[in-house]
Design an enzyme around this catalytic site. Structure first.
Site, short mmCIF file in Angstrom:
data_model
loop_
_atom_site.label_atom_id
_atom_site.label_comp_id
_atom_site.label_asym_id
_atom_site.label_seq_id
_atom_site.Cartn_x
_atom_site.Cartn_y
_atom_site.Cartn_z
N GLY A 1 0.83 -1.20 0.00
CA GLY A 1 0.00 0.00 0.00
C GLY A 1 0.86 1.25 0.00
N ASP A 2 0.21 2.41 -0.09
CA ASP A 2 0.90 3.70 -0.08
C ASP A 2 1.88 3.87 -1.24
OD1 ASP A 2 -0.37 4.24 2.42
OD2 ASP A 2 1.14 2.99 3.37
N GLY B 1 1.20 5.35 -4.00
CA GLY B 1 0.91 6.56 -4.77
C GLY B 1 -0.17 6.32 -5.82
N LYS B 2 -1.07 5.39 -5.50
CA LYS B 2 -2.14 5.07 -6.46
C LYS B 2 -3.06 6.26 -6.70
CE LYS B 2 -3.34 1.65 -3.81
NZ LYS B 2 -2.20 1.66 -2.88
N ALA C 1 -8.11 3.13 3.37
CA ALA C 1 -7.29 3.67 2.28
C ALA C 1 -7.09 5.17 2.48
CB ALA C 1 -7.98 3.43 0.95
N GLY C 2 -5.98 5.68 1.98
CA GLY C 2 -5.77 7.12 1.99
C GLY C 2 -5.14 7.50 0.68
N HIS C 3 -5.96 7.98 -0.25
CA HIS C 3 -5.46 8.32 -1.58
C HIS C 3 -5.37 9.84 -1.71
CE1 HIS C 3 -6.77 4.19 -3.38
NE2 HIS C 3 -5.95 4.09 -2.36
N GLN D 1 -4.98 -0.24 -0.89
CA GLN D 1 -3.94 -1.06 -0.25
C GLN D 1 -3.01 -1.65 -1.33
OE1 GLN D 1 -7.43 -1.94 1.00
NE2 GLN D 1 -7.08 -0.07 2.10
N THR E 1 -4.77 -6.81 5.16
CA THR E 1 -6.09 -6.22 5.33
C THR E 1 -7.13 -7.33 5.12
OG1 THR E 1 -7.49 -4.32 4.80
CG2 THR E 1 -6.34 -5.38 2.93
N GLY F 1 -1.46 8.67 10.26
CA GLY F 1 -0.31 9.50 10.64
C GLY F 1 0.87 8.69 11.18
N LEU G 1 10.56 8.37 -7.30
CA LEU G 1 11.97 8.16 -7.65
C LEU G 1 12.82 9.30 -7.09
CD1 LEU G 1 13.93 6.34 -9.30
CD2 LEU G 1 13.61 7.93 -11.20
N ASP G 2 12.25 10.49 -7.05
CA ASP G 2 12.96 11.68 -6.56
C ASP G 2 13.45 11.52 -5.11
OD1 ASP G 2 10.04 11.73 -6.30
OD2 ASP G 2 10.39 13.47 -5.03
N SER H 1 7.11 8.76 -11.72
CA SER H 1 6.66 9.96 -11.02
C SER H 1 7.78 10.47 -10.12
CB SER H 1 5.42 9.61 -10.20
OG SER H 1 5.06 10.70 -9.39
#
Ligand code: IMP
Length: 414
Positions: free
Chosen positions: A12-13, A15-16, A39-41, A209, A224, A287, A317-318, A403
């Site tokens: 998960g997380d 960057g979807k 989820a947190g998009h 996720q 999950t 958080g 990638l940055d 990205s």
């Protein structure tokens, strides 16, 4: 390509949210098909950051949002996020399946209680009531969205729930009230989506996720409560597998995980802290600081295989900028044998020893990424290109999108 499924390839997380936003700009409809407000998009616009827990992030691009029956619905969150869309000038034509199960306060309480009872073996859930809601669905004691529209039926079902859990459920009036607020959105999402696909419209299926959190294919029990792989779009929405044209796997340029569970390439100390800080690796929903580690190719190979991923979008990638050397786990060693791909069963992963390949890092000013993204892939530092190309070779799947920042525009197509 009218039907595209977006899924996470890690824990998960990945960057979807951003990827769904980008792809939804050309889509007619964007659908959540599993999970819930765990989820947190996130979508980052030039002047605002929008966080979605229930609505698909792609709805910020103007595509019609749907929530299908595979989702567990937190109605209060839905109402808040409709307002969020209104605040950016979008009046969403939201459609919610009447068959989606509803997360009750009872489920959130149970989520916390069960976690406490697990003691040292707690899963580290988001405490959003996800597991208990899916449990009630499987027990056939769940409350569906359509039940909120019928007070008498709802009362009877809540009484059953009280008996099953031995806990008083004092939510009837609140649920009826919230039911009235969302009634206008309730519809037959499954029929609607199939008709839409028949008409040649473009639909984005926005997964939540990641593959390694899948209840069947992840690091059980540290997972999950839903299926998170591409096939879940079919069961969660009632669309046939032959409908799906493309599966887009989203992966971060490194690994992260929140909550407990095995993590073979986990980093600790200064390097981990640096990646966490630069990457802003703190949970969108809770958080909590995320655990970070190097890329894990054997697990990614598994994720790519079981969803038959068409192409990869690599994010963040940055964040790796400025590190002299980077490592990628290209294979594991298990009992003196080299293993290239692995089922993420905890028993197996506890025995693996990562075999790393080390590559050169790159060093540019973080502020330069915007300019490079505008100029295109060829302008990227050679070491950064090498890193992406190596991942592509190791996985055997093209990385079509890279990205390098949270905002739309901070990415390149290859
Ligand atoms: P639950 O989904 O709240 O039951 O949590 C189960 C596990 O999945 C925990 O390790 C959570 O941290 C993790 N999890 C759930 N949703 C997400 C997500 O959207 N991103 C990352 N981890 C998640």
């Amino acid at each position: 390509m009218p039907a595209k499924v977006i899924i996470g390839l890690q824990w998960g997380d990945e960057g979807k949210g951003k990827i769904s936003y980008l792809l939804s700009r050309n889509a007619d409809c964007v659908v959540r098909f599993q999970g819930g407000a765990n989820a947190g998009h996130t979508v980052v616009l030039p002047d605002r950051k929008l966080k979605f827990n229930m609505l698909p992030a792609g709805s910020a691009a103007g595509a019609k949002p749907c929530i299908a029956s595979g989702v567990v619905l937190d109605p209060a969150e839905v109402i808040e996020e409709v307002d969020l869309l209104r605040s950016i000038g979008i009046e969403p034509e939201l459609m919610i399946s009447g068959a989606a199960n509803v997360v009750l306060k009872l489920h959130k309480r149970l989520d916390g209680m069960i976690e406490e009872l697990r003691g040292g073996k707690a899963v580290g859930t988001t405490r959003r009531g996800i597991g208990p809601t899916y449990s009630d669905k499987a027990l056939r004691t769940g409350i569906r969205v359509e039940d909120l529209l019928d007070k008498k039926a709802l009362r009877e079902k809540l009484e059953i729930l009280e008996r099953v859990h031995g806990i008083k459920v004092e939510e009837l009036d609140e649920l009826v009230k919230v039911g009235r607020l969302i009634a206008k959105y309730v519809g037959d999402v499954e029929i609607y989506l199939n008709d839409l696909l028949d008409s040649g419209a473009e639909v984005i299926f926005e997964g939540a996720q990641g593959t390694l959190l899948d209840i069947d294919h992840g690091t059980y029990p540290y997972v999950t409560s839903s299926n998170t792989i591409a096939g879940a779009a079919c069961t969660g929405c009632g669309v046939g597998p032959t409908r799906i044209d493309e599966v887009i796997g989203v992966m971060k340029a490194y690994s992260t995980r929140v909550g407990a569970g095995v993590f073979p390439t986990e980093l600790h100390g200064e390097l981990a802290d640096r990646i966490r800080e630069i990457g802003g690796e703190y949970g969108t929903t809770t958080g909590r600081p995320r655990r970070v580690g190097w890329l894990d190719i054997p697990l990614l190979r598994y994720a790519v295989k079981i969803s038959n991923v068409s192409w990869i979008a690599m994010t963040k990638l940055d964040v790796l900028t400025g590190l002299k050397k980077l490592k990628i786990c290209k294979e594991y060693v298990v009992d003196d044998e080299v293993v290239k791909i692995v089922h993420p069963s905890v028993k197996k992963l506890e025995k693996v020893k990562p075999n790393y390949v080390e590559v050169d890092g790159w060093d540019i000013d973080q502020g330069d990424w915007r300019k490079l993204a505008e100029r295109g892939w060829e302008s990227f530092p050679p070491e950064a290109k090498n890193y992406v190309e190596l991942v592509e070779r190791l996985l055997g799947v093209p990385v079509k999108l890279v990205s390098v920042g949270p905002e739309a525009g901070m990415e390149v197509w290859r």
